[in-house]
Design a protein around this motif. Structure first.
Motif, PDB file in Angstrom:
ATOM      1  N   SER A  53       0.816  -1.220   0.000  1.00  0.00           N
ATOM      2  CA  SER A  53       0.000   0.000   0.000  1.00  0.00           C
ATOM      3  C   SER A  53       0.849   1.269   0.000  1.00  0.00           C
ATOM      4  N   VAL A  54       2.149   1.120   0.293  1.00  0.00           N
ATOM      5  CA  VAL A  54       2.998   2.320   0.362  1.00  0.00           C
ATOM      6  C   VAL A  54       4.169   2.266  -0.603  1.00  0.00           C
ATOM      7  N   ILE A  55       4.316   1.198  -1.367  1.00  0.00           N
ATOM      8  CA  ILE A  55       5.341   1.146  -2.405  1.00  0.00           C
ATOM      9  C   ILE A  55       4.673   0.806  -3.728  1.00  0.00           C
ATOM     10  N   SER A  56       5.314   1.122  -4.823  1.00  0.00           N
ATOM     11  CA  SER A  56       4.725   0.930  -6.146  1.00  0.00           C
ATOM     12  C   SER A  56       4.659  -0.550  -6.501  1.00  0.00           C
ATOM     13  N   ASP A  57       3.828  -0.863  -7.498  1.00  0.00           N
ATOM     14  CA  ASP A  57       3.739  -2.242  -7.986  1.00  0.00           C
ATOM     15  C   ASP A  57       5.102  -2.719  -8.492  1.00  0.00           C
ATOM     16  N   LEU A 107      16.890  -7.443   3.582  1.00  0.00           N
ATOM     17  CA  LEU A 107      16.050  -7.005   2.461  1.00  0.00           C
ATOM     18  C   LEU A 107      14.858  -6.182   2.941  1.00  0.00           C
ATOM     19  N   ILE A 108      14.203  -6.644   3.994  1.00  0.00           N
ATOM     20  CA  ILE A 108      13.038  -5.917   4.493  1.00  0.00           C
ATOM     21  C   ILE A 108      13.430  -4.527   4.968  1.00  0.00           C
ATOM     22  N   GLU A 134      12.664   0.867   4.909  1.00  0.00           N
ATOM     23  CA  GLU A 134      13.106   2.164   5.430  1.00  0.00           C
ATOM     24  C   GLU A 134      12.570   3.326   4.595  1.00  0.00           C
ATOM     25  N   PRO A 135      12.827   3.353   3.285  1.00  0.00           N
ATOM     26  CA  PRO A 135      12.295   4.480   2.510  1.00  0.00           C
ATOM     27  C   PRO A 135      10.779   4.473   2.419  1.00  0.00           C
ATOM     28  N   ALA A 136      10.175   3.284   2.348  1.00  0.00           N
ATOM     29  CA  ALA A 136       8.714   3.207   2.216  1.00  0.00           C
ATOM     30  C   ALA A 136       8.028   3.753   3.463  1.00  0.00           C
ATOM     31  N   PHE A 137       8.462   3.327   4.638  1.00  0.00           N
ATOM     32  CA  PHE A 137       7.826   3.774   5.871  1.00  0.00           C
ATOM     33  C   PHE A 137       8.142   5.228   6.173  1.00  0.00           C
TER      34      PHE A 137
END
Length: 276
Positions: free
Chosen positions: A138-142, A172-173, A178-181
């Motif tokens: 919901s917060v990163i692109s497809d 990886l997570i 980090e940038p997404a949140f």
């Protein structure tokens, strides 16, 4: 015992003085029912203690033996009378090992009761990784979701050892999250909380892979949900364990995996088992 850091009290015991232990990975916001839901419907006189993770969320507990020591050592020191040990999913692996440890000092062997038991494998960790990537969708692109899934698959293909896979997935997570949140305004403390829960859970799953529970489950009573991708149903379909995959008694419950511990019919069956 609740102050030991290894166990928390879900319910105080009655006159019997006997304790039931419950092993699970419980965390705020998890969608599945938990042992606190089961306990709310039990009709027994036993105290119930639920496992707490090692300090640091498991980051310093690198092996299955570390987890068992964390839970067993305060029990060995206090020596409560343990009626049964319950385990949910991968917690069933640890529950079986704890029964073995407790039987070394307690004359009466505790009853082992497991709920949709599963063994830990690389695919178990991958499943959790993909769940977290789905959460972040919901917060990163497809495109970013696809890249994250591809990166996870490539890591899995080149990292057969489960401990190294766990470390790689944690990295990886963080790299993705980090940038997404940050973009959606989560402060550093909240971001770290989310990462720590994921890290702790993967440590718990990876360490369980050190323990072979199949022979230990032969004495267990197992509750199986109706979900084909969970528990004994899934293990049989995948051919896990072959003829070694057996329990002393299996009780099928016509509810889905995620809500089984909140089911009142299951609680009645567990109560009868413990009171018998």
């Amino acid at each position: 015992m609740a102050e030991s850091g290894s166990w928390q009290t879900l319910v105080d015991g009655g006159e019997s003085g006997e304790i039931v232990l419950a092993v699970d990975f419980d965390t705020t916001g998890r969608p599945e029912a938990r042992f606190s839901d089961l306990v709310a419907n039990l009709q027994t006189d036993f105290g119930v203690w639920e496992s707490s993770p090692p300090p640091g969320g498991g980051a310093r507990a690198r092996t299955g033996a570390d987890y068992i020591a964390h839970w067993a050592e305060p029990l060995a020191a206090e020596r409560p009378k343990i009626k049964a040990v319950l385990g949910f999913c991968a917690g069933s692996v640890y529950a079986a090992a704890l029964v073995e440890r407790i039987a070394s000092w307690q004359q009466e062997r505790p009853l082992l009761v497991i709920f949709d038991p599963e063994v830990s494998a690389a695919q178990t960790l991958m499943w959790q990784y993909h769940k977290v990537v789905g959460f972040m969708a919901s917060v990163i692109s497809d495109e970013d979701v696809a890249t994250a899934r591809k990166a996870g698959a490539e890591l899995h293909d080149r990292t057969p050892e489960i401990g190294a896979l766990k470390d790689g997935l944690i990295a990886l997570i963080r790299e993705i999250g980090e940038p997404a949140f940050t973009r959606v305004g989560l402060d550093e403390a909240r971001r770290e909380e989310l990462f720590s829960v994921f890290e702790s859970f993967l440590c718990y799953l990876a360490a369980a892979a050190d323990i072979d529970p199949l022979d230990l489950w032969h004495d267990a009573v197992a509750f199986s949900s109706a979900s084909p991708l969970s528990g004994l149903r899934a293990m049989r379909a995948a051919g896990v364990g072959g003829e070694r995959l057996a329990v002393s008694r299996e009780i099928e419950i016509d509810v889905e995996h995620g809500v089984m511990l909140a089911d009142k019919e299951l609680a009645a069956a567990v109560s009868a088992l413990l009171n018998g």
